[in-house]
Scaffold this active site. Structure first.
Site, short mmCIF file in Angstrom:
data_model
loop_
_atom_site.label_atom_id
_atom_site.label_comp_id
_atom_site.label_asym_id
_atom_site.label_seq_id
_atom_site.Cartn_x
_atom_site.Cartn_y
_atom_site.Cartn_z
CG ASN A 8 4.32 -28.01 8.97
OD1 ASN A 8 4.26 -27.93 7.74
ND2 ASN A 8 5.48 -28.09 9.63
CD1 TRP A 9 -1.34 -30.64 6.34
CD2 TRP A 9 -1.73 -30.75 4.14
NE1 TRP A 9 -2.70 -30.65 6.16
CE2 TRP A 9 -2.97 -30.72 4.82
CE3 TRP A 9 -1.73 -30.82 2.74
CZ2 TRP A 9 -4.19 -30.75 4.14
CZ3 TRP A 9 -2.94 -30.84 2.07
CH2 TRP A 9 -4.16 -30.81 2.77
CE LYS A 10 6.57 -31.84 10.05
NZ LYS A 10 7.68 -32.15 10.90
CG HIS A 93 9.29 -26.18 10.60
ND1 HIS A 93 10.14 -27.27 10.64
CD2 HIS A 93 8.15 -26.57 11.21
CE1 HIS A 93 9.51 -28.26 11.25
NE2 HIS A 93 8.30 -27.87 11.60
CD GLU A 95 10.72 -30.75 9.57
OE1 GLU A 95 9.92 -30.38 8.68
OE2 GLU A 95 10.39 -31.51 10.50
CD GLU A 165 6.97 -26.78 15.52
OE1 GLU A 165 5.94 -27.45 15.45
OE2 GLU A 165 7.75 -26.64 14.57
N GLY A 171 8.23 -35.01 15.35
CA GLY A 171 8.18 -36.28 14.61
C GLY A 171 8.78 -37.46 15.34
CB SER A 210 5.32 -35.76 19.25
OG SER A 210 6.41 -36.12 18.43
N GLY A 231 2.16 -31.58 13.10
CA GLY A 231 2.72 -32.19 11.89
C GLY A 231 1.99 -33.48 11.56
N GLY A 232 2.54 -34.60 12.01
CA GLY A 232 2.02 -35.92 11.66
C GLY A 232 0.51 -36.08 11.86
#
Ligand code: PEP
Length: 249
Positions: A8-10, A93, A95, A165, A171, A210, A231-232
């Site tokens: 997930n590049w966000k 998600h 966010e 999640e 993150g 994470s 993500g990251g």
């Protein structure tokens, strides 16, 4: 079950960065036998579709409209995503729930629309730190899952992917232990299976929050953890590939 690793590049990326990142991913795919996907920002779908040509890496989006077509400024439909070869759309998600006010009902509508439009929704669920500390994880996640199961036909259940999640792990570098995550995954599996035994047992339930090369193996060996939403670590080709290798065992 074959594992699924999704990046997930966000809201990250640029034409130059995407070329480098997916170039790196392309060059490290040998020996990977799990399913792999990247969910990229809408403006880069065309570029990423062409960067991923002739690879087994599947393209996805990070959201999709609950409407089919029409006067919905700023929204993107399933048909548009299919035009660019998308197979997945992340839905709900945390966010988007937090910053765009998406409720369980909106999320359920999006899941339904994604399925009707021929996409696989990756339904995200998870509790806040406060909810976890109040011992409400199972209740919160159970409600999020049930809100979606309520609107699905039995036969549609197998068409979704679920991503658990914990919001406090996204993150932050903090994670639950694999055993703690497995407890929630097992609860999600039970809900899916009680709705439809055959379909529910086939749904892939990903862990997200994470996940990185140094902790992925522990999660991926749990019986109800069928992959990861990353993500990251998905922004570094080597890390993304390292997680995919661990999921390929
Ligand atoms: C995510 O946002 O879906 C996620 C899991 O992020 P991270 O891996 O950076 O915690």
């Amino acid at each position: 079950m074959r594992k699924l690793i999704v990046g997930n590049w966000k809201m990250n990326g640029s034409l130059a960065m995407n070329t480098e990142l997916l170039g790196g991913v392309r060059s490290g795919l040998s020996g990977i036998s799990c399913d792999l996907a990247v969910c990229v920002p809408f403006p880069y779908l065309a570029q990423c579709q062409s960067l991923l040509e002739e690879t087994a890496v599947v393209l996805g989006a990070q959201d999709v409209s609950s409407h089919a077509v029409g006067a919905y400024t700023g929204q993107v439909s399933t048909r548009m995503l299919l035009d660019f070869g998308c197979r997945y759309a992340i839905v709900g998600h945390s966010e988007r729930r937090e910053f765009c006010g998406e409720t369980d009902e909106v999320v359920a509508d999006k899941v339904q629309r994604a399925l009707a439009g021929g996409l696989t929704p990756i339904l995200c669920v998870g509790e806040t730190l406060e909810e976890k500390e109040d011992g409400r994880t199972q209740e919160i996640v159970g409600n999020q899952i049930n809100a979606v199961l309520k609107v699905l036909e039995d036969r549609e259940v197998s068409g979704i992917v679920v991503a658990y999640e914990p919001i406090w792990a996204i993150g932050t570098g903090k994670t639950p232990t694999p055993e703690m995550a497995e407890e929630v995954h097992a609860m999600i599996r039970n809900l899916l299976v009680s709705r439809n035994a055959e379909a529910g047992s086939r749904v892939r339930i990903l862990y997200g929050g994470s996940m990185k090369p140094s902790n992925a193996a522990g999660f991926l060996e749990m019986p109800d953890i069928d992959g990861g939403l990353i993500g990251g670590a998905a922004l570094k080709a080597q890390d993304f590939l390292a997680i995919a290798k661990l999921a390929s065992i």
